[in-house]
Design an enzyme around this catalytic site. Structure first.
Site, short mmCIF file in Angstrom:
data_model
loop_
_atom_site.label_atom_id
_atom_site.label_comp_id
_atom_site.label_asym_id
_atom_site.label_seq_id
_atom_site.Cartn_x
_atom_site.Cartn_y
_atom_site.Cartn_z
N HIS A 1 8.32 -5.59 -1.31
CA HIS A 1 7.37 -6.50 -1.97
C HIS A 1 6.60 -5.80 -3.08
O HIS A 1 5.59 -6.32 -3.55
CB HIS A 1 6.40 -7.12 -0.95
CG HIS A 1 7.07 -8.09 -0.04
ND1 HIS A 1 6.46 -8.61 1.06
CD2 HIS A 1 8.31 -8.65 -0.08
CE1 HIS A 1 7.29 -9.45 1.67
NE2 HIS A 1 8.42 -9.48 1.00
N ASP B 1 0.85 -1.20 0.00
CA ASP B 1 0.00 0.00 0.00
C ASP B 1 0.88 1.25 0.00
O ASP B 1 2.09 1.15 0.19
CB ASP B 1 -0.95 -0.01 1.22
CG ASP B 1 -0.22 0.06 2.57
OD1 ASP B 1 -0.41 -0.86 3.40
OD2 ASP B 1 0.53 1.03 2.78
N GLY C 1 4.32 -4.43 13.18
CA GLY C 1 3.15 -5.02 12.51
C GLY C 1 3.47 -6.14 11.55
O GLY C 1 2.84 -6.26 10.50
N1 APR Z 1 -1.47 -3.21 15.32
C1 APR Z 1 -0.26 -3.83 15.37
N2 APR Z 1 -0.04 -5.08 14.89
C2 APR Z 1 -1.09 -5.71 14.33
C3 APR Z 1 -2.38 -5.13 14.25
C4 APR Z 1 -2.54 -3.82 14.78
N3 APR Z 1 -3.74 -3.18 14.75
N4 APR Z 1 -3.22 -6.03 13.65
C5 APR Z 1 -2.46 -7.12 13.38
N5 APR Z 1 -1.20 -6.94 13.79
C6 APR Z 1 -0.06 -7.87 13.69
C7 APR Z 1 -0.44 -9.33 13.83
O1 APR Z 1 -0.38 -9.73 15.18
C8 APR Z 1 0.65 -10.01 12.97
O2 APR Z 1 1.76 -10.39 13.78
O3 APR Z 1 0.48 -7.71 12.39
C9 APR Z 1 1.09 -8.94 11.98
C10 APR Z 1 0.66 -9.22 10.56
O4 APR Z 1 1.29 -10.42 10.14
P1 APR Z 1 0.99 -10.98 8.69
O5 APR Z 1 -0.49 -10.99 8.46
O6 APR Z 1 1.76 -12.26 8.53
O7 APR Z 1 1.57 -9.86 7.69
P2 APR Z 1 3.11 -9.63 7.32
O8 APR Z 1 4.01 -10.00 8.44
O9 APR Z 1 3.20 -8.26 6.78
O10 APR Z 1 3.32 -10.68 6.12
C11 APR Z 1 4.55 -10.63 5.44
O11 APR Z 1 3.71 -12.21 3.82
O12 APR Z 1 2.13 -13.05 2.34
C12 APR Z 1 3.24 -12.24 2.47
O13 APR Z 1 3.66 -10.56 0.92
C13 APR Z 1 2.93 -10.83 2.07
O14 APR Z 1 4.10 -8.86 2.79
C14 APR Z 1 3.40 -10.01 3.26
C15 APR Z 1 4.33 -10.95 3.99
#
Ligand code: APR
Length: 257
Positions: free
Chosen positions: A112, A97, A179
């Protein structure tokens, strides 16, 4: 608090969760609703481009209706506050984003890629896209049709800017992950590299991530609360608190070095 000349921040989907953009691995996350192997791989795009485009079109429409939240604005303040002291903030995001940019962040490394960019598989030209993307669309550079894909990194592809990320990390005083679940490499390996280099580490997340044990310090809670509080701790109470206007849209995500 130690003097910070260079802070390196890695963000993940959790920083944009309160802006209404989905995370991937939380309960009800994107990968709980959709199979990444049928939507986020080069093979899936070759097999069924229209389904893949429709998946990213829906996320692009959702993004265009979303707004940065206080966590994005706080990081933009941190970038300005550190620069005002002769320091530096490197922001690397796994997110596709543009909410960091819209919050006023000047430089964002999108490892990414970017949802608001399309890449031509024929000539590699990268163009901005703010509407649905169709295989019938022609590349603005070479004119071919059936060659435009979202400029995002799919599973099995190499993330962008890895050399620069490594170089910036090794020059940092502090590594902060915000996050992210720490589930996907190479991003998930950055905290280990920081520790091996003797760089202090901090995790700011809703809950302990898969790599929580590797961090020296942590703040758990919603990013819209934890990130502004941490930034104020770093910058001190006299730091400017106004939100910065967004710079012209410019995302460093493509294969430009
Ligand atoms: N505030 C802080 N943290 C949060 C919130 C919030 N409001 N809501 C969720 N989280 C945390 C969750 O606890 C989790 O640990 O954000 C994290 C999101 O983890 P993922 O969903 O795995 O996302 P991400 O780590 O960005 O994934 C990495 O995986 O599929 C690929 O390309 C995709 O860039 C992505 C990569």
């Amino acid at each position: 608090m130690q003097r910070l000349d260079h802070v390196f921040i890695l963000t993940g989907a959790g920083i944009s969760a309160e802006s209404g953009l989905g995370t991937f691995r939380d309960v009800g996350g994107i990968w709980a609703a959709f199979d990444p192997m049928t939507l986020a791989t080069p093979e899936a795009f070759a097999r069924d481009p229209d389904t893949v485009q429709a998946f990213y079109d829906a996320r692009r429409r959702n993004l265009l209706a979303a707004e940065p939240n206080p966590a994005h604005h706080a990081l933009a303040r941190l970038e300005a506050g550190l620069a005002a002291r002769g320091g530096r903030l490197t922001l690397v995001t796994q997110n596709i984003d543009d909410l960091h940019e819209r919050a006023g962040h000047r430089e964002v490394l999108h490892m990414h890629g970017a949802l608001l960019e399309a890449r031509c598989v024929a000539c590699e030209a990268v163009t901005e896209v703010r509407s649905d993307l169709s295989t019938a669309d022609a590349c603005g550079a070479c004119g071919r049709t059936g060659v435009l894909r979202p400029n995002v990194v799919w599973f099995g592809e190499i993330p962008f800017h890895l050399d620069e990320i490594e170089e910036r990390l090794m020059a940092a005083d502090l590594f902060v992950a915000i996050g992210t679940s720490g589930a996907v490499y190479p991003a998930a390996g950055l905290v280990g590299a920081a520790r091996r280099a003797g760089i202090a580490t901090r995790e700011i997340n809703l809950e302990p991530s898969d790599t929580a044990h590797l961090f020296d310090a942590a703040d758990y809670g919603r990013a819209s609360e934890t990130v502004p509080r941490w930034v104020e701790d770093v910058l001190g109470p006299d730091a400017p608190s106004q939100e910065r206007s967004a710079p012209p849209h410019r995302t460093r995500s493509s294969t430009e070095t």
